[in-house]
Design an enzyme around this catalytic site. Structure first.
Site, PDB file in Angstrom:
ATOM      1  CG  PHE A 149       5.110   1.188   4.725  1.00  0.00           C
ATOM      2  CD1 PHE A 149       4.612   0.413   5.758  1.00  0.00           C
ATOM      3  CD2 PHE A 149       4.651   2.492   4.588  1.00  0.00           C
ATOM      4  CE1 PHE A 149       3.670   0.933   6.648  1.00  0.00           C
ATOM      5  CE2 PHE A 149       3.706   3.013   5.476  1.00  0.00           C
ATOM      6  CZ  PHE A 149       3.224   2.236   6.501  1.00  0.00           C
ATOM      7  CG  ASP A 189       4.107   4.021  -2.459  1.00  0.00           C
ATOM      8  OD1 ASP A 189       4.306   5.248  -2.313  1.00  0.00           O
ATOM      9  OD2 ASP A 189       3.668   3.286  -1.555  1.00  0.00           O
ATOM     10  CE  LYS A 232       5.897   9.026   4.876  1.00  0.00           C
ATOM     11  NZ  LYS A 232       5.498   7.745   4.303  1.00  0.00           N
TER      12      LYS A 232
HETATM   13  C1  LIG Z   1       4.434   6.752   4.427  1.00  0.00           C
HETATM   14  C2  LIG Z   1       4.204   5.891   3.241  1.00  0.00           C
HETATM   15  C3  LIG Z   1       2.913   5.464   2.889  1.00  0.00           C
HETATM   16  C4  LIG Z   1       1.700   5.729   3.746  1.00  0.00           C
HETATM   17  O1  LIG Z   1       1.415   7.090   3.836  1.00  0.00           O
HETATM   18  P1  LIG Z   1       0.384   7.594   4.973  1.00  0.00           P
HETATM   19  O2  LIG Z   1       0.268   9.060   4.679  1.00  0.00           O
HETATM   20  O3  LIG Z   1       1.008   7.297   6.282  1.00  0.00           O
HETATM   21  O4  LIG Z   1      -0.866   6.870   4.765  1.00  0.00           O
HETATM   22  C5  LIG Z   1       2.767   4.742   1.726  1.00  0.00           C
HETATM   23  N1  LIG Z   1       3.820   4.447   0.942  1.00  0.00           N
HETATM   24  C6  LIG Z   1       5.070   4.834   1.250  1.00  0.00           C
HETATM   25  C7  LIG Z   1       6.183   4.504   0.320  1.00  0.00           C
HETATM   26  C8  LIG Z   1       5.307   5.565   2.414  1.00  0.00           C
HETATM   27  O5  LIG Z   1       6.551   5.913   2.735  1.00  0.00           O
END
Ligand SMILES: *Cc1c(COP(=O)(O)O)cnc(C)c1O
Length: 407
Positions: A139, A224, A253
């Site tokens: 994700f 990421d 986050k």
């Molecule tokens: C939550 C998340 C995103 C997206 O972040 P947003 O602030 O919702 O755009 C991208 N990568 C990972 C691994 C995430 O957990």
């Protein structure tokens, strides 16, 4: 004068229906507790989806935010500002990074990383090197590019045509990656711990192998760490635990502890491809977000706090294991630091969301990671007493749900 009460029903009347929020509305938080409109208390094992790493209304964060709010909120990137410069320098001191780009969300940090990888390849190798390799179940956000790179087809359905040049491989399958990465690859993007996809840790061999593949094919390795970064893994960034250094790292986050801010970290050489005018954002790097994130980083970058995250991981694991001995509900307990996943046994698969509701009824907030996994992402500084009380509520919720289902 009686003010009109604001109710959950309003959501269905005035909001786009892309979310399905729970029946209660929280109005106040403190540490690892929340209170709803009726004054009922909840223990927070969800952390606003791995965001509020220092709990709610942390006094030092409130102080920094309000102090900055009195001084300067926004200037745009026509000007720079002190909190942004201070935070960027701190991130460079504490990580592999030599250059930093700020944005406001995880998706935007990843969008910047992916665009940078394409631009860097265009600058140095020409337009044949465009391919981005990503993992199934990954994700990376919800912009059209990041959702395309993410490995969950349900999130792209109906949004086609998608940007081309993206290939997916199975997570932790180095052989499949080796067969896919080529000189046409400009970047490989991976979460060291897959969050949304089910709380699955990369194997050290996988990340090390990706590093070698990227080096061999002059592709950039992007980690990421939007979810697993900022202390959540028990290390400031998860790459440090693996001993594998990416070319680009994205984080969000937990970085702002609840204030929206994200960052893309990279090296000096790679950063040069985002030359003046090539990319940007109006709010990214604003003084409010950067001031708060600076305070978050100072608090989290503490060996004692990080060691506590790993110890609390063991406390959670032991408690969850004990619960599982009673119910036989989990087929696997996994995760790293305070990002924990409980994979449901076969007979309960696809029903993870039912546990959110059951837990809420007992005064506990939990998360899921897909239909088969219950996910916990509490504050990194949650006290042991609240872990114990939260697990007690969790056990009660499970007992109720199971007896309601079997009777
Ligand atoms: C939550 C998340 C995103 C997206 O972040 P947003 O602030 O919702 O755009 C991208 N990568 C990972 C691994 C995430 O957990």
């Amino acid at each position: 004068m009686h003010p009109i009460p604001i109710t959950r029903e309003w959501f269905d009347e005035v909001m786009v229906p892309n979310y399905a929020p729970a029946a209660i509305i929280p109005v106040r938080g403190e540490g690892s507790r929340l209170w709803d409109q009726q004054g009922r208390d909840y223990i927070d094992f969800a952390g606003g989806i791995a965001v509020t790493g220092l709990g709610h209304a942390h006094p030092q964060l409130v102080a920094v935010l309000t102090e900055q709010a009195q001084k300067l909120w926004h200037v745009s990137n026509v000007l720079t500002n002190e909190p942004a410069l201070k935070l960027a320098r701190r991130l460079c001191e504490l990580t592999f990074a030599e250059r930093v780009f700020f944005a406001n969300s995880g998706a935007e940090a990843n969008e910047a990383a992916l665009k940078l990888a394409r631009k860097y390849a265009a600058d140095h190798f020409g337009l044949d090197k465009r391919e981005i390799i990503a993992c199934n179940q990954s994700f990376h956000g919800r912009t059209l590019f990041t959702v395309t790179v993410g490995g969950q087809p349900k999130y792209t359905q109906g949004f086609e045509p998608l940007p081309p040049g993206v290939t997916h491989v199975p997570f932790n399958d180095l052989e499949a990656c080796a067969a896919t990465v080529s000189d046409r690859t400009c970047a490989v993007i991976v979460e060291p711990v897959q969050g949304e996809g089910g709380v699955t840790c990369a194997t050290p061999e996988f990340l090390q192998g990706l590093r070698e593949l990227c080096d061999r094919h002059q592709a950039l390795l992007i980690f990421d760490e939007v979810q697993c970064g900022n202390g959540r893994s028990g290390h400031l960034y998860a790459y440090m635990a693996y001993g594998v250094t990416p070319d680009i790292l994205t984080t969000a986050k937990g970085l702002g502890g609840g204030f929206p801010i994200s960052a893309m970290l990279t090296t000096h050489a790679i950063a040069q491809s985002l030359n003046v005018g090539s990319h940007g954002t109006t709010y990214g790097g604003n003084p409010l977000g950067c001031a708060v994130a600076g305070a978050v980083l100072d608090l989290i970058n503490d060996p004692e706090l990080l060691a506590e995250v790993s110890r609390k991981h063991d406390v959670f694991k032991a408690g969850l294991h004990r619960i599982n001995q009673r119910f036989g509900l989990f087929r696997e307990l996994r995760g790293m630091g305070l990002l924990l996943g409980c994979e449901l046994v076969e007979s309960w698969q696809s029903r993870s969301r039912e546990f959110i509701k059951a837990a809420l009824d007992e005064g506990l907030l939990i998360l899921v990671a897909g239909p088969d996994v219950i996910r916990l992402a509490p504050s990194l500084i949650i006290p042991d007493e609240l872990i114990a009380e939260g697990l007690r509520r969790f056990e009660q919720a499970i007992a109720r749900l199971l007896s309601a289902t079997t009777s």
